[in-house]
Design an enzyme around this catalytic site. Structure first.
Site, PDB file in Angstrom:
ATOM      1  N   GLN A 258       0.931  -1.355  -0.070  1.00  0.00           N
ATOM      2  CA  GLN A 258       0.098  -0.204   0.085  1.00  0.00           C
ATOM      3  C   GLN A 258       0.627   1.353  -0.053  1.00  0.00           C
ATOM      4  OE1 GLN A 258      -3.380   0.548  -0.366  1.00  0.00           O
ATOM      5  NE2 GLN A 258      -2.926  -1.650  -1.231  1.00  0.00           N
ATOM      6  N   HIS A 261       1.932   2.975  -3.433  1.00  0.00           N
ATOM      7  CA  HIS A 261       0.962   3.497  -4.137  1.00  0.00           C
ATOM      8  C   HIS A 261       1.441   5.076  -4.296  1.00  0.00           C
ATOM      9  CE1 HIS A 261      -2.152   0.942  -5.465  1.00  0.00           C
ATOM     10  NE2 HIS A 261      -2.161   0.504  -4.409  1.00  0.00           N
ATOM     11  N   GLU A 330      -9.624   1.512   4.246  1.00  0.00           N
ATOM     12  CA  GLU A 330     -10.083   1.220   3.011  1.00  0.00           C
ATOM     13  C   GLU A 330      -9.944  -0.253   2.702  1.00  0.00           C
ATOM     14  OE1 GLU A 330      -8.618   2.170  -1.721  1.00  0.00           O
ATOM     15  OE2 GLU A 330      -7.226   2.558  -0.168  1.00  0.00           O
ATOM     16  N   HIS A 331      -8.723  -0.726   3.012  1.00  0.00           N
ATOM     17  CA  HIS A 331      -8.335  -2.157   3.221  1.00  0.00           C
ATOM     18  C   HIS A 331      -8.267  -2.776   4.525  1.00  0.00           C
ATOM     19  CE1 HIS A 331      -6.942  -0.730  -0.948  1.00  0.00           C
ATOM     20  NE2 HIS A 331      -7.511  -1.683  -1.028  1.00  0.00           N
ATOM     21  N   ASP A 366      -6.743  -6.209  -5.152  1.00  0.00           N
ATOM     22  CA  ASP A 366      -6.472  -5.249  -6.074  1.00  0.00           C
ATOM     23  C   ASP A 366      -6.501  -5.640  -7.750  1.00  0.00           C
ATOM     24  OD1 ASP A 366      -6.022  -3.025  -4.564  1.00  0.00           O
ATOM     25  OD2 ASP A 366      -3.834  -2.817  -4.792  1.00  0.00           O
ATOM     26  N   HIS A 425     -53.706  17.215  -1.349  1.00  0.00           N
ATOM     27  CA  HIS A 425     -53.489  16.069  -0.979  1.00  0.00           C
ATOM     28  C   HIS A 425     -54.811  15.194  -0.922  1.00  0.00           C
ATOM     29  CE1 HIS A 425     -49.298  17.265  -1.116  1.00  0.00           C
ATOM     30  NE2 HIS A 425     -48.931  15.939  -0.851  1.00  0.00           N
TER      31      HIS A 425
END
Length: 437
Positions: A258, A261, A330-331, A366, A425
């Protein structure tokens, strides 16, 4: 060398600071993005071509990628990658096809039939990052659920390389997914083009895809006025929950996968166990990080990302769950042993995607296991799901009521309309039952 800042079961009052992400969108970024969006909105293609020169360093004669370029890309992708993409496609398609809903049909009372109609979004825009790495895997992750959902029009935007061309693997993956409308446009300007439309690029109904802080900020800004987005997905992140008996090399590899990235990515480690054993395990993880780091490229990104990453030692399962749900990763990788893995999963309520056991590496998700890798970051997993087939459809409610069904429901409708003092209504019901003219 110590890579991770260490903390031992920190109290709640410290957690917010310790779990802070590496990146804050500054006022400067907000202003820059706003200026880009306005330029594209006002000037269209001219602004896109100017930004290609300014930001990407290329002079483009056309924004559109021709069918000739798309077909030529196939010859540039080696057979090994083609086979890998084929297997990834099959797994991702199988998982997302299973998600396709059917509209419910319910008769709540005699003469009152309710249902939902499932409709694909008409035109969707996919943003594929291509700056520090050509993310052809993201093409599969976004285009396959759009294909499964049946979206009639799919447009893909991705930054041009230094030669003004798109990476052939991105074009090949797009061809696999039957995406024909592709533009060499990147950054915040691509988001603007898809949101507002230009002379070359017709506006879309919803924008999907990850990106850097400029892309994320652009998505947030257009979503407030013009166009729907999947989520405000920013720099990637992982939280690994391990025990002193976990394999330190496995844990190190997950943290590094990770961290590579980008410099804004974050890798967090939670070690469940006693203080002494926890510190000894972190020592072994850092030794493994140093060993693996020496064999890797992208070291600038890795080192900067690790500098903003942390390790925590917590005493038990409840403390691990508390840490996970507070961070909302996220993960999330859980490697505590099979029984403990399942027990922690039961307690997890905030996570984008979960990986259970020592062999469920995040890299599988991924690329090719089949789940989607476009996931909520920066704590948005508290309220967002990751991209799925659902992201590319909408559901329209339908009701069919007979005269008898309306008559049976009328006392309730008339009562509620009267109490809310909404006379029209009430009349809409009464006139149908002959009570009013």
């Amino acid at each position: 060398m110590a890579f991770l800042q260490r903390y031992e079961n920190p109290p709640d009052e410290q957690l917010k600071k310790l779990l802070k992400r590496n990146l804050d969108t500054t006022q400067s970024v907000t202003k820059q993005v706003s200026a880009i969006l306005n330029a594209v909105k006002e000037e269209g293609d001219a602004a896109l071509l100017r930004f290609a020169s300014e930001f990407d360093g290329v002079t483009l004669s056309s924004l559109s990628v021709s069918s000739k370029e798309r077909k030529a890309a196939e010859a540039e992708v080696d057979d090994t990658l083609k086979r890998a993409l084929s297997q990834a496609y099959d797994n991702i398609h199988s998982f997302h096809a299973a998600q396709m809903p059917t509209g419910e049909q319910v008769t709540v009372a005699e003469g009152i039939s309710l249902s939902r109609k499932v409709v694909p979004l008409d035109r969707v825009g996919l943003y594929i990052p291509g700056g520090t790495a050509p993310l052809f895997s993201t093409v599969l992750m976004l285009a396959i659920p759009a294909l499964v959902a049946g979206c009639p029009e799919v447009v893909l935007c991705t930054p041009p390389g230094k030669q003004g061309t798109i990476h052939p693997a991105i074009l090949y993956a797009a061809e696999l997914c039957n995406v024909k409308e592709i533009y060499a446009v990147g950054g915040a300007q691509a988001i603007a083009a898809m949101a507002y439309g230009t002379q070359s690029i017709k506006a879309v109904d919803k924008i999907f895809g990850p990106g850097n802080q400029y892309v994320t900020e652009a998505k947030v800004q257009v979503s407030s006025t013009t166009c729907a987005i999947d989520m405000p997905a920013g720099p990637s992140e992982v939280m690994v929950v391990a025990s002193p008996s976990s394999n330190p090399a496995f844990v190190a590899s997950d943290l590094l996968s990770q961290a590579e990235h980008g410099r804004d990515s974050q890798a967090m480690l939670v070690v469940q166990g006693e203080k002494r054993e926890g510190n000894e395990f972190i020592d072994r993880v850092e030794e493994a990080i140093a060993k693996q780091l020496a064999e890797l490229q992208r070291t600038t990104f890795l080192e900067q990302s690790l500098a903003g990453s942390r390790a925590f030692i917590v005493p038990n399962l409840d403390a691990s769950a508390h840490m996970v749900n507070a961070y909302a990763p996220e993960h999330l990788i859980i490697d505590l042993g099979e029984a403990e893995d399942d027990a922690l999963l039961e307690k997890v309520v905030n996570a984008g995607s979960v990986f259970l056991g020592p062999y469920s590496c995040e890299s599988a998700g991924d690329y090719a296991s089949g789940t989607n890798h476009t996931l909520p970051t920066n704590g948005w997993a508290r309220s967002y799901s990751g991209v799925s087939t659902d992201s590319f459809i909408k559901k329209i409610t339908v009701q069919k009521i007979s005269k008898e069904g309306l008559a049976s429901l009328a006392p309730t409708l008339l009562c509620m309309a009267e109490q809310e003092q909404l006379g029209a209504h009430r009349s809409a019901v009464a006139v149908r039952l002959g009570e009013e003219k």
